[in-house]
Design an enzyme around this catalytic site. Structure first.
Site, short mmCIF file in Angstrom:
data_model
loop_
_atom_site.label_atom_id
_atom_site.label_comp_id
_atom_site.label_asym_id
_atom_site.label_seq_id
_atom_site.Cartn_x
_atom_site.Cartn_y
_atom_site.Cartn_z
N ASP A 59 0.85 -1.19 0.00
CA ASP A 59 0.00 0.00 0.00
C ASP A 59 0.89 1.24 0.00
O ASP A 59 1.99 1.22 0.57
CB ASP A 59 -0.92 0.03 1.23
CG ASP A 59 -2.15 0.90 1.01
OD1 ASP A 59 -3.21 0.35 0.66
OD2 ASP A 59 -2.04 2.14 1.18
N ARG A 184 -16.19 -9.78 -5.55
CA ARG A 184 -17.66 -9.76 -5.49
C ARG A 184 -18.04 -9.64 -4.01
O ARG A 184 -18.66 -10.52 -3.43
CB ARG A 184 -18.25 -11.02 -6.13
CG ARG A 184 -17.74 -11.29 -7.52
CD ARG A 184 -18.31 -12.57 -8.11
NE ARG A 184 -19.55 -12.34 -8.84
CZ ARG A 184 -20.33 -13.31 -9.32
NH1 ARG A 184 -19.99 -14.57 -9.11
NH2 ARG A 184 -21.43 -13.04 -9.99
N LYS A 238 -18.54 -8.38 -14.16
CA LYS A 238 -18.55 -7.50 -12.99
C LYS A 238 -19.26 -6.18 -13.29
O LYS A 238 -20.08 -5.71 -12.48
CB LYS A 238 -17.11 -7.21 -12.53
CG LYS A 238 -17.03 -6.30 -11.30
CD LYS A 238 -17.82 -6.88 -10.12
CE LYS A 238 -17.94 -5.90 -8.97
NZ LYS A 238 -16.69 -5.65 -8.27
N CYS A 292 -19.09 1.98 -6.14
CA CYS A 292 -19.28 1.03 -7.24
C CYS A 292 -20.39 1.44 -8.19
O CYS A 292 -20.15 1.93 -9.30
CB CYS A 292 -19.58 -0.36 -6.67
SG CYS A 292 -18.25 -1.06 -5.68
N TYR A 352 -23.29 6.51 2.47
CA TYR A 352 -24.23 6.03 1.46
C TYR A 352 -25.04 4.83 1.93
O TYR A 352 -26.09 4.52 1.36
CB TYR A 352 -23.48 5.68 0.16
CG TYR A 352 -22.90 4.29 0.11
CD1 TYR A 352 -23.58 3.24 -0.50
CD2 TYR A 352 -21.65 4.01 0.69
CE1 TYR A 352 -23.04 1.96 -0.55
CE2 TYR A 352 -21.11 2.74 0.64
CZ TYR A 352 -21.80 1.73 0.02
OH TYR A 352 -21.27 0.46 -0.02
N ARG A 360 -18.57 8.32 -0.62
CA ARG A 360 -18.48 8.56 -2.06
C ARG A 360 -19.85 8.46 -2.71
O ARG A 360 -20.57 7.48 -2.55
CB ARG A 360 -17.53 7.57 -2.74
CG ARG A 360 -16.07 7.86 -2.53
CD ARG A 360 -15.19 6.94 -3.34
NE ARG A 360 -15.30 7.18 -4.77
CZ ARG A 360 -14.73 6.43 -5.71
NH1 ARG A 360 -14.01 5.37 -5.35
NH2 ARG A 360 -14.86 6.72 -6.97
#
Length: 454
Positions: A59, A184, A238, A292, A352, A360
């Site tokens: 990272d 997923r 996806k 997403c 959210y 986001r």
């Protein structure tokens, strides 16, 4: 190539029996590097650590790396993850570094799980993925397997990642494997999802890449592995999952707008329609948020040449839903002889989704902005995040009842809001519930539920 990689057997292109390769994977003979240790990356690294005992997480954030190497977990609200990370680090099965190239040199399996971004003009931005791919390429060895779990616009592996890996590494295309193996998972249950809640999809740039990826994930998951024709098919799987949900939610959010004109409970109508096996309409809400679903449509709309008017319309409907919620509130205030401009409104929730510290594309923030733009005084409360960057005054959820509010909008269904003393709000407060979680009898006041009505 490091001594460790030199001594380890190749996975891609190996002529060893499959049973021997599976045994080698479980014994750590194929060292794994996982690039990206965020909300999805750390759970993925953890499950690889459980399966192989030989994982290095990479990272760019030094504080994340230090936290993991101390045996701690920076990802919150993921059941079982802190304990698993601590155990793996203590056993020497998981470590972290900021040195991606060094990690690549030591690894045989490379798992990329970093975000694919969208620019301000709604175009896919694969720069983070390609930057990581360059680092991987600098440490890539013949026989290595690269698995991309990041969601990508279809054809990215074939047209972008594979040529980049070949060019930067100097290897031929048949020297290493590349497969798209999409995550997923869902925040709040990521560890369980990686371990096997859903079937795992894998698609390779060639047949050997697919075979190697199927072997790896067959050992990783308790669920079945579904090999598809190629990387582009896997990428499409996806993206299509996200497109389905965005369009379905747009339908639900549009149906909810008929509630008052028809004077019916639209949620009841949806629930009953769904008893027919060919109908599966989602429930309406305040809009669509997260990292997403609001972005995947642009992996098609602004990536491919074929027009997709349905996807564009669904995005418009979902993007407009927070403003629709504010419009409902404005109508209710008008019925009480009040105007939205000058009213004091409490917005409960900024993330959210309930229980997830992610803002986001959050509809709750769009609701706050719309309220502020229309002249309301906005207070916001969320148990997981503050109101930084939001046109609202943050207030602790235990203290929201002290505000002389003209209206309250439940924008996010956090569990913490269940214990609010709703009777402390002024009796005249208008209450809008965007998730159908409030019991009007329990809270002692009328509630307008999006899609259900008063």
């Amino acid at each position: 190539m490091s001594e460790r990689a030199e001594l380890s057997q190749p996975l891609y292109g190996s002529d060893r029996p499959e049973s021997a390769q599976r045994e080698a994977f479980g014994s750590g003979e194929f060292p794994v590097a996982v690039y990206g240790l965020g909300k999805m990356g750390l759970p993925i690294a953890t499950v690889f650590g459980e399966a192989t005992g030989a994982v290095t997480g990479v990272d760019v954030d030094e504080s994340v790396v230090d936290t993991i190497n101390d045996g701690d977990c920076h990802v919150t609200n993921e059941p079982g993850l802190p304990e698993a990370v601590a155990d793996l680090v203590d056993a020497g099965s998981l470590s972290a570094t900021t040195d991606a190239v060094r990690a690549a040199e030591q690894a045989r399996i490379h798992v990329v799980i970093v975000p694919t971004l969208v620019t301000e003009d709604d175009r896919p931005d694969t720069s983070v993925v390609t930057s990581v791919a360059r680092d991987v390429a600098r440490g890539l060895s013949p026989g290595d397997l690269v698995c991309i779990e990041s969601t990508l616009p279809p054809r990215t592996c074939r047209d972008v990642v594979a040529p980049l890996l070949r060019y930067e590494s100097g290897l031929d295309g048949d020297d290493f494997g590349l497969a798209f193996c999409p995550e997923r998972t869902k925040s709040g249950r990521a560890l369980a999802d990686v371990r096997g809640t859903h079937p795992k999809v894998v698609g390779g740039i060639d047949a050997e890449s697919t075979r190697a990826a199927e072997l790896v994930y067959g050992e990783l998951t308790t669920n079945r592995v579904i090999p598809v024709s190629d990387t582009t098919t896997a990428e499409a799987v996806k993206v299509f999952e996200g497109l389905y949900r965005d369009v379905n939610l747009a339908l639900a959010n549009e149906l909810a707008r008929f509630t008052d004109e028809l004077d019916i409970d639209v949620r009841e109508a949806i629930e009953t329609a769904n008893t027919q096996p060919y109908c599966d309409i989602h429930m309406p809400g305040p809009g669509v948020g997260g990292h997403c679903i609001p972005y995947y449509p642009y992996f098609v709309l602004n990536w491919l040449e074929t027009p997709a008017p349905l996807l564009a319309t669904a995005r418009e409907v979902n993007d407009a839903t927070p403003a629709h919620v504010v419009g409902l509130l404005e109508g209710k205030l008008d019925g009480h002889g009040k105007t939205l401009g000058g009213s004091t409104v409490v917005v409960l929730g900024l993330t959210y989704r309930g229980g997830v510290a992610e803002t986001r594309a959050s509809p709750a923030i769009d609701i706050c902005r719309t309220l502020a733009d229309r002249g309301a005084t906005v207070y916001a409360s969320d148990p997981l995040v503050d109101a930084e960057g939001v046109p609202a005054t943050w207030v602790h959820h235990d203290e929201v009842g002290q505000i002389d509010a003209d209206a309250v909008i439940l924008a996010t269904d956090h569990e913490e809001f269940e214990s609010l003393d709703w009777r402390s709000f002024p009796r005249s407060s208008v209450v809008i519930d965007t998730h159908d979680v409030l019991d009007a009898d329990r809270i002692g006041r009328d509630v307008y539920v999006v899609g259900r009505g008063d």
